[in-house]
Design a protein around this motif. Structure first.
Motif, PDB file in Angstrom:
ATOM      1  N   UNK A  79       0.785  -1.236   0.000  1.00 36.46           N
ATOM      2  CA  UNK A  79       0.000   0.000   0.000  1.00 36.46           C
ATOM      3  C   UNK A  79       0.818   1.287   0.000  1.00 36.46           C
ATOM      4  N   UNK A  80       2.128   1.186   0.111  1.00 35.58           N
ATOM      5  CA  UNK A  80       2.976   2.380   0.082  1.00 35.58           C
ATOM      6  C   UNK A  80       3.577   2.636  -1.292  1.00 35.58           C
ATOM      7  N   UNK A  81       3.193   1.832  -2.275  1.00 31.92           N
ATOM      8  CA  UNK A  81       3.789   1.971  -3.602  1.00 31.92           C
ATOM      9  C   UNK A  81       2.691   2.198  -4.647  1.00 31.92           C
ATOM     10  N   UNK A  82       2.865   3.267  -5.442  1.00 32.73           N
ATOM     11  CA  UNK A  82       1.934   3.524  -6.536  1.00 32.73           C
ATOM     12  C   UNK A  82       1.902   2.319  -7.464  1.00 32.73           C
ATOM     13  N   UNK A  83       0.784   2.149  -8.147  1.00 30.21           N
ATOM     14  CA  UNK A  83       0.632   1.017  -9.053  1.00 30.21           C
ATOM     15  C   UNK A  83      -0.001   1.509 -10.347  1.00 30.21           C
ATOM     16  N   UNK A  84       0.437   0.929 -11.457  1.00 30.30           N
ATOM     17  CA  UNK A  84      -0.172   1.248 -12.745  1.00 30.30           C
ATOM     18  C   UNK A  84      -0.220  -0.005 -13.595  1.00 30.30           C
ATOM     19  N   UNK A  85      -1.226  -0.060 -14.451  1.00 39.29           N
ATOM     20  CA  UNK A  85      -1.375  -1.171 -15.380  1.00 39.29           C
ATOM     21  C   UNK A  85      -1.507  -0.560 -16.766  1.00 39.29           C
TER      22      UNK A  85
END
Length: 130
Positions: A79-85
């Motif tokens: 939850x402390x790391x941005x995520x993208x797909x």
């Protein structure tokens, strides 16, 4: 080398890597720390589905749903790391500092790229009475 040349050189010096935590301590202090269920409920909410349906024209809704499910899985794991797909020239991601969903996609029949933020943030989701 003249004074102007020295100034020009300084403009294009790579900036040292700034720790995101130090960049905006106020925002970090006010950052939400949601539970896994809160994240899941927010990203699977009708408001998010409606926003995604209006955006990313040409991308099937099942791919959008799959992207959201991947984001949920990754954000819950870290939850402390941005995520993208990314799929094709389109990307959906979540900014975990602001807990905001965003998209980036090429406009059909145009050379421009749109990068809107979803107005329905996690904070709005949590503030909305059920």
């Amino acid at each position: 080398m003249s004074n102007t040349d020295a100034h020009f050189q300084q403009l294009f010096q790579p900036k040292s890597q700034v720790n995101k935590d130090e960049e905006n301590p106020t925002q970090l202090a006010n950052r939400l720390t949601p539970t896994d269920d809160q994240i899941k409920n927010w990203l699977q909410s009708p408001q998010i589905k409606q926003w995604l349906t209006k955006l990313l024209m040409g991308i099937p809704n099942n791919l959008k749903t799959e992207a959201i499910n991947t984001i949920i899985k990754n954000v819950i794991q870290n939850p402390d790391k941005d995520c993208r797909v990314q799929f094709g020239s389109s990307t959906i991601g979540v900014d975990v500092l602001r807990w905001q969903l965003w998209a980036s996609y090429k406009l059909p029949y145009a050379s421009g790229i749109k990068t809107p933020d979803c107005p329905y943030t996690l904070k709005k989701h949590l503030d909305t009475p059920d």
